[in-house]
Design an enzyme around this catalytic site. Structure first.
Site, PDB file in Angstrom:
ATOM      1  N   TYR A 135     -63.644 -16.703 -29.982  1.00 12.48           N
ATOM      2  CA  TYR A 135     -62.365 -16.272 -29.395  1.00 12.48           C
ATOM      3  C   TYR A 135     -61.765 -17.386 -28.522  1.00 12.48           C
ATOM      4  CZ  TYR A 135     -59.246 -13.107 -26.755  1.00 12.48           C
ATOM      5  OH  TYR A 135     -58.175 -12.491 -26.161  1.00 12.48           O
ATOM      6  N   SER A 136     -62.595 -18.036 -27.710  1.00 12.68           N
ATOM      7  CA  SER A 136     -62.125 -19.107 -26.819  1.00 12.68           C
ATOM      8  C   SER A 136     -61.542 -20.266 -27.614  1.00 12.68           C
ATOM      9  CB  SER A 136     -63.275 -19.613 -25.939  1.00 12.68           C
ATOM     10  OG  SER A 136     -63.797 -18.577 -25.144  1.00 12.68           O
ATOM     11  N   LYS A 156     -58.130 -19.300 -29.050  1.00 10.07           N
ATOM     12  CA  LYS A 156     -57.089 -19.151 -28.036  1.00 10.07           C
ATOM     13  C   LYS A 156     -56.617 -20.498 -27.491  1.00 10.07           C
ATOM     14  CE  LYS A 156     -56.348 -14.739 -27.928  1.00 10.07           C
ATOM     15  NZ  LYS A 156     -55.050 -14.246 -28.454  1.00 10.07           N
ATOM     16  N   ALA A 202     -54.354  -7.776 -19.142  1.00 11.42           N
ATOM     17  CA  ALA A 202     -53.746  -6.446 -19.185  1.00 11.42           C
ATOM     18  C   ALA A 202     -54.698  -5.469 -19.841  1.00 11.42           C
ATOM     19  CB  ALA A 202     -52.425  -6.494 -19.958  1.00 11.42           C
ATOM     20  N   ASP A 235     -30.681 -53.604 -30.268  1.00 15.17           N
ATOM     21  CA  ASP A 235     -31.786 -52.817 -29.720  1.00 15.17           C
ATOM     22  C   ASP A 235     -31.974 -51.585 -30.595  1.00 15.17           C
ATOM     23  OD1 ASP A 235     -33.590 -51.293 -28.318  1.00 15.17           O
ATOM     24  OD2 ASP A 235     -32.721 -51.717 -26.357  1.00 15.17           O
ATOM     25  N   HIS A 280     -33.205 -44.113 -28.793  1.00 15.40           N
ATOM     26  CA  HIS A 280     -31.784 -44.005 -28.481  1.00 15.40           C
ATOM     27  C   HIS A 280     -30.958 -43.380 -29.613  1.00 15.40           C
ATOM     28  CE1 HIS A 280     -32.788 -46.478 -25.066  1.00 15.40           C
ATOM     29  NE2 HIS A 280     -33.264 -47.413 -25.849  1.00 15.40           N
ATOM     30  N   GLN A 287       9.450 -46.135   4.726  1.00 11.92           N
ATOM     31  CA  GLN A 287       9.707 -45.777   6.119  1.00 11.92           C
ATOM     32  C   GLN A 287       8.429 -45.317   6.830  1.00 11.92           C
ATOM     33  OE1 GLN A 287      12.958 -42.969   6.385  1.00 11.92           O
ATOM     34  NE2 GLN A 287      14.151 -44.032   4.825  1.00 11.92           N
TER      35      GLN A 287
END
Length: 717
Positions: free
Chosen positions: A162-163, A166, A194, A491, A496, A705
């Site tokens: 299981y580990s 997962k 849960a 380049d 990019h 002015q």
């Protein structure tokens, strides 16, 4: 505002009970159309029944929601997705929740125990997600949840099978997050605690009762909503508590020594340092290198840096004509919209010129042509090489065509701890004549710690700007295709242009070249303070700080001090600094411009404008309220334009600009330096000066002015 899933189609696997049922009900309650998948098997994967899925569908419909059932195994992923398409026409969200347990101590785990767990958890999630993937790509939206477990993250006795499955789901999710980013497909992983059919077999009843599934479902709904931009995250959740996990790594220790064999005893003797999490790093993606491994890959070179310093790289040649000059100018944002740019864009222009920063293009082949890899012992992972700083100095204006030869030398190698800095000096010649000099400052991530010096007198240092408001600010927009255009100057880094490659580097989209921003900033200075005269350009230095995304606007702030213009470049939309410690050095102007006049023959009017500038800084806001106008001044000497000033008392708290002004003046006055001083000192009546032709006015003459408010009592000579 509540989160709605109206119009979204959600598939939840293993939704016939427990936490999967809670997901299905919660999505449906908020408007989603839900496919309730459940094979109806027991917790060990045996048996089959439609009752569980049907019951949840009935619950949803009874509340006015939309749902259909699916009874297929997750190993038949295509069938699950087809159910969604047949019923609702699309698939937006996949919650991979289905699972079984076959717990055994490792010694007692059979092939069947192992294979069944991998098939349901890991292979099942793969098959269901793969079936949905192209549909999500085509619609440019998708949200995927993988369900890991604390057992996968930390390990747990009796759950080796299981580990492994997962934690495998976490690796799958991380890669899908990278590949899906450019299609707006986000994939996150939860490790829930849960109460369910699975957890009730390994937890006490009172603990199961406190870990209600409804305390987990809200996190899943948020991660699956279109507003949520989280991608590639791992979250532990249970009992109302949510935490995000990330990796942590020690600084490590270099055990291997130059000219010595590596022995296990050396590892034993330094084990505490190897495992010391003080000042630990937090790697976020595969582009963040294994510090120790990368350090060792260059160790043989950097630890004998004295041999590298002074090493010459193979010469490179660069042949070009006006086409390359024009292409570069377009690449750094020049446009025919600005008439001043035409001299850099049209080969038939009487003053056709090459932009000064084109000098980096002829020299960059030394960096990009594999030159560094030719240095003996230098074994760099070039995916970890960053362009840190750049210095360019011109000894004469660049030609608009010809053949240039560049000779590069490793000037120095510095140990910055987290990385190494290579200073690469490049001299570029036209025949036997030195045209320009570049210094590339290259940062090799993870290659530090070899005991070298941290600084060098050979480095061209960045300099901070003055601690005052900038003298001028220019804002210029890049285009969506700016990087695609700039790369044509040589380049070709896929970072990019290729979204997939950019995603591997941790970017949401391809980024703009740093040297493109460099070119933008340089031409801003050239226009603002040198009248777009490339012969005025002497040198530029920048430090690259953060990337720019094509389409963002560059804001160049400039401080003029003598013939040096300090600059700082930001992204206007984010206020992030992208070029720092930068400056441009200019040659003095020819003719009668203020920069080139001797002290004895200088412009007296400069003293007046300097005092006006100080006054604006003190009471600019008050002057803006009284005046609300922009005044332009053209000062002449011996019949020639010698200086240009703009007094902006219309925006902000007012400002004074020397040189070309990007905005529009409401009124512009042209007067000689001598007559200007006569007017300011009250020796010459402005009206008489106007009617006699000594003072010429363009624009709204009545605004003149208001000049008395600016000049009277403030021009203290």
């Amino acid at each position: 505002m509540s989160l709605s899933f109206e119009g979204r189609v959600v598939l939840v696997t293993g939704a016939g009970g427990g936490i999967g049922r809670e997901y299905a009900l919660a999505f449906a309650e908020r408007g989603a159309s839900v496919i309730v998948n459940d094979l109806g098997a027991d917790t060990k994967g045996g048996g089959k029944s439609s009752a569980a899925a049907d019951k949840v569908v009935e619950e949803i419909r009874a509340k006015g929601g939309k749902a259909v059932a699916n009874y297929d195994s997750v190993e038949d992923g295509e069938k699950l997705i087809q159910t969604a398409l047949d019923a609702f026409g699309r698939i937006d969200v996949v919650v991979n929740n289905a699972g079984i347990l076959r717990d055994r101590s490792f010694a007692r785990t059979s092939d069947l125990d192992w294979d069944l767990i991998q098939r349901v958890h890991l292979r099942g999630s793969f098959l269901v997600t793969r079936a949905a993937w192209n549909h999500m790509k085509n619609q440019k939206f998708g949200r995927i949840i993988m369900t890991a477990s604390a057992a996968g993250i930390y390990g747990n006795f009796g759950q080796a099978n299981y580990s492994a499955a997962k934690l495998g789901l976490l690796g799958l999710a991380n890669t899908l997050a990278i590949e899906g980013r450019k299609y707006n497909i986000h994939c996150n992983t939860i490790a829930p605690v849960a109460g369910s059919r699975l957890t009730e077999t390994v937890m006490p009843p009172d603990l199961v009762a406190s870990l209600k599934p409804e305390y987990v479902a809200p996190l899943v709904l948020w991660l699956c909503h279109e507003q949520c931009q989280e991608n590639g995250g791992l979250f532990e959740v249970g009992a109302g508590w949510i935490g995000k996990l990330r990796w942590e790594r020690t600084q490590g220790y270099i055990v291997r020594q130059r000219n010595q064999s590596m022995k296990p005893e050396s590892i034993r003797d330094h084990w505490e340092k190897i495992c010391d999490f003080t000042d630990a790093t937090k790697p976020a993606n595969i582009q963040v290198p294994l510090h120790g491994v990368l350090t060792l890959s260059v160790f043989s070179y950097f630890s004998s840096q004295t041999k590298a310093v002074g090493q010459k790289l193979p010469p490179t040649t660069f042949s070009f004509n006006h086409t390359q000059c024009i292409l570069y100018a377009l690449g750094v944002g020049m446009s025919t919209k600005d008439p001043d740019h035409l001299r850099f864009l049209y080969e038939g222009h009487p003053d056709f010129s090459c932009l000064p920063t084109f000098g980096v293009i002829s020299s960059q082949a030394a960096m990009m042509g594999g030159g560094l890899s030719s240095v003996p012992g230098l074994n760099i992972d070039f995916t970890q090489v960053l362009h840190g700083e750049q210095y360019l100095e011109l000894y004469k204006p660049l030609p608009t065509s010809g053949k240039l030869t560049s000779e590069a030398t490793i000037a120095d190698v510095l140990d910055k701890g987290s990385g190494a800095v290579i200073l690469l000096d490049v001299n570029t010649y036209s025949g036997n004549e030195l045209v320009c000099y570049n210094q590339f400052s290259v940062f090799v991530v993870g290659a530090g710690g070899f005991g070298g010096k941290r600084s060098s007198e050979k480095a061209k240092p960045p300099l901070p700007p003055p601690k005052r408001s900038p003298d001028a600010v220019v804002i210029d927009s890049t285009t969506r295709d700016q990087a695609a255009l700039y790369r044509l100057s040589g380049d070709w880094n896929p970072l990019h242009i290729d979204p997939s490659f950019a995603a591997m580097g941790g970017f949401k989209a391809p980024i703009l070249h740093g040297l493109c921003s460099f070119g933008f900033a340089a031409r801003h200075v050239l226009k603002q303070f040198a009248d777009n005269d490339p012969s005025r350009f002497k040198a530029i230095k920048v430090r690259f700080v953060k990337p720019v995304m094509p389409g963002q606007s560059l804001q160049t702030e400039m401080w003029k001090e003598g013939n040096r213009v300090h600059i700082q470049c930001k992204v206007k939309e984010t206020d992030a600094v992208v070029l720092a410690g930068a400056y441009v050095d200019l040659h003095g102007a020819s003719g009668a411009s203020p920069e080139n006049l001797s002290q004895g023959g200088g412009l007296q009017s400069e003293l007046v404008f300097a005092e006006i500038g100080r006054r604006i800084k003190d009471v600019g806001s008050e002057l803006v309220k009284k005046v609300n106008a922009v005044f332009g001044w053209e000062i002449t000497k011996d019949g020639k334009k010698a200086a240009q000033w703009t007094i902006d008392l219309k925006s902000g708290s007012g400002s004074l600009h020397k040189g070309p002004y990007s905005g529009k003046a409401d009124v512009t006055m042209t007067v000689s330096d001598e007559d200007f001083m006569e007017v300011v000192q009250g020796k010459l009546n402005p009206q008489k000066a106007f009617f006699s032709g000594k003072l010429k006015v363009r624009g709204n003459i009545m605004l003149s002015q208001k000049l008395e408010v600016i000049l009277k009592d403030y021009a203290k000579l």
